[in-house]
Design an enzyme around this catalytic site. Structure first.
Site, PDB file in Angstrom:
ATOM      1  N   ASP A 192      59.444  72.000   0.382  1.00 34.34           N
ATOM      2  CA  ASP A 192      60.811  71.450   0.492  1.00 34.34           C
ATOM      3  C   ASP A 192      61.893  72.297   0.263  1.00 34.34           C
ATOM      4  O   ASP A 192      61.420  73.414  -0.198  1.00 34.34           O
ATOM      5  CB  ASP A 192      60.679  70.419  -0.742  1.00 34.34           C
ATOM      6  CG  ASP A 192      62.092  69.561  -1.202  1.00 34.34           C
ATOM      7  OD1 ASP A 192      62.600  69.229  -0.161  1.00 34.34           O
ATOM      8  OD2 ASP A 192      62.328  69.569  -2.501  1.00 34.34           O
ATOM      9  N   ASP A 224      65.705  71.376  -1.399  1.00 35.45           N
ATOM     10  CA  ASP A 224      66.535  71.323  -2.477  1.00 35.45           C
ATOM     11  C   ASP A 224      65.533  71.167  -3.979  1.00 35.45           C
ATOM     12  O   ASP A 224      64.689  70.529  -3.748  1.00 35.45           O
ATOM     13  CB  ASP A 224      67.034  69.924  -2.337  1.00 35.45           C
ATOM     14  CG  ASP A 224      68.275  70.106  -1.355  1.00 35.45           C
ATOM     15  OD1 ASP A 224      69.513  69.450  -1.378  1.00 35.45           O
ATOM     16  OD2 ASP A 224      68.020  70.830  -0.185  1.00 35.45           O
TER      17      ASP A 224
END
Length: 323
Positions: free
Chosen positions: A121, A123
């Site tokens: 991922d 953020d």
């Protein structure tokens, strides 16, 4: 056990001469012809209590442990054990006694000297911020958007719905804000060490993000990532329209990206690692050979196979070099 030094990495010379010191603690070198699980303990500095507390949990569960490796990776210390038996309940018991160290207790670990893939991922995983929250703050709608972000990451809102609602709140904002956020985008500690280590191992490294392409592409150029996947904000006349173009990179899409990348590079799923922090990462973590939650939300902590709460991304590199 009492005769061993307090610092774990000082044990190797002693164990080489006096392996009987560990027999009472169910650490019998060379005792397991076959292992059904692995336990890895990681910390900035590992002391004896990390092992003694963990061994007590294993002993209560009737599990015998064999010392596999003691080393330093990315300036962090790790100790890995092969386990005679493994069950999902071991994770909860070991986490209850963990004080000052992270751990992984899994049936299998990827092998670092074979081809592999790490999919992250972006953020709050590869970087320390939620980019959409920063755009919203500069656009004057920060509190509204941050509240929706929190609900999505905790699993209270479907990700696609939450993303469209947040992007809608940005309608009319100057697109120059995007470059402003890129200019102040802090990398997650351990990211550069992880990527460098993966490249040295010959592994692929990619990002699958529910965030946006300008930020993911910036990271790709900065770090030399093999691939990035993210959402595209619509921009007209230099302003955000409040719309997302194309299909949204949601939880299902992330899991599919992992499978597709592994297939593209002829990498078995057992040699894949997924890293994330939010509810929309759970499918990806479950799909991977090793799923790692990084400083994750409570729901993710509960469901993820492995949780790193004290170390950062350098802990992932440690897990890959534990065998």
């Amino acid at each position: 056990m009492e005769a061993l030094p307090d610092r774990v990495l000082e044990w190797e010379a002693v164990l080489g001469r006096e392996s009987h010191l560990c027999r009472g603690a169910h650490l019998v070198p060379g005792s397991l012809a076959q292992a059904e699980g692995h336990l890895v303990l990681l910390a900035e500095q590992l002391d004896k209590s990390a092992l003694t507390r963990s061994l007590a949990v294993l002993e209560q569960a009737g599990v015998t442990a064999e010392l596999e490796r003691m080393t330093r990776v990315a300036q962090r210390e790790l100790l890995s054990l092969r386990l005679s038996h493994w069950s999902p309940s071991l994770k909860a018991g070991l986490q209850r006694v963990a004080q000052g160290w992270d751990l992984a207790c899994v049936p299998e670990l990827p092998v670092c000297d074979r081809p592999g893939l790490v999919l992250m991922d972006m953020d709050s995983t590869a970087i320390q911020i939620e980019c959409i929250d920063e755009i919203a703050r500069l656009a004057g709608v920060g509190e509204e958007v941050a509240a929706i972000t929190r609900a999505a990451m905790e699993g209270a809102l479907p990700f696609s719905e939450s993303l469209r609602r947040r992007v809608k709140a940005l309608a009319g904002a100057d697109a120059a804000i995007i470059e402003e956020v890129i200019g102040m985008m802090p990398l997650m500690p351990g990211l550069t060490e992880l990527v460098a280590g993966l490249k040295q191992m010959g592994w692929k490294v990619a990002i699958a993000s529910g965030g946006f392409t300008p930020f993911a592409c910036h990271l790709q150029q900065q770090l030399g990532l093999d691939a990035v996947f993210a959402n595209t904000l619509e921009i007209r006349d230099g302003r955000l329209t409040g719309e997302v173009l194309g299909a949204i990179v949601d939880a299902e899409a992330k899991a599919n990206i992992l499978v597709n990348l592994a297939h593209e590079h002829n990498i078995p799923i057992s040699q894949t690692v997924a890293v994330g922090d939010g509810a929309n990462d759970l499918l990806m973590l479950a799909q991977a050979g090793l799923g790692v939650a990084l400083h994750a939300k409570p729901l993710v902590q509960e469901k993820a196979p492995v949780c790193l709460n004290r170390l950062s991304l350098e802990g992932v590199l440690g897990l890959l070099q534990a065998r």
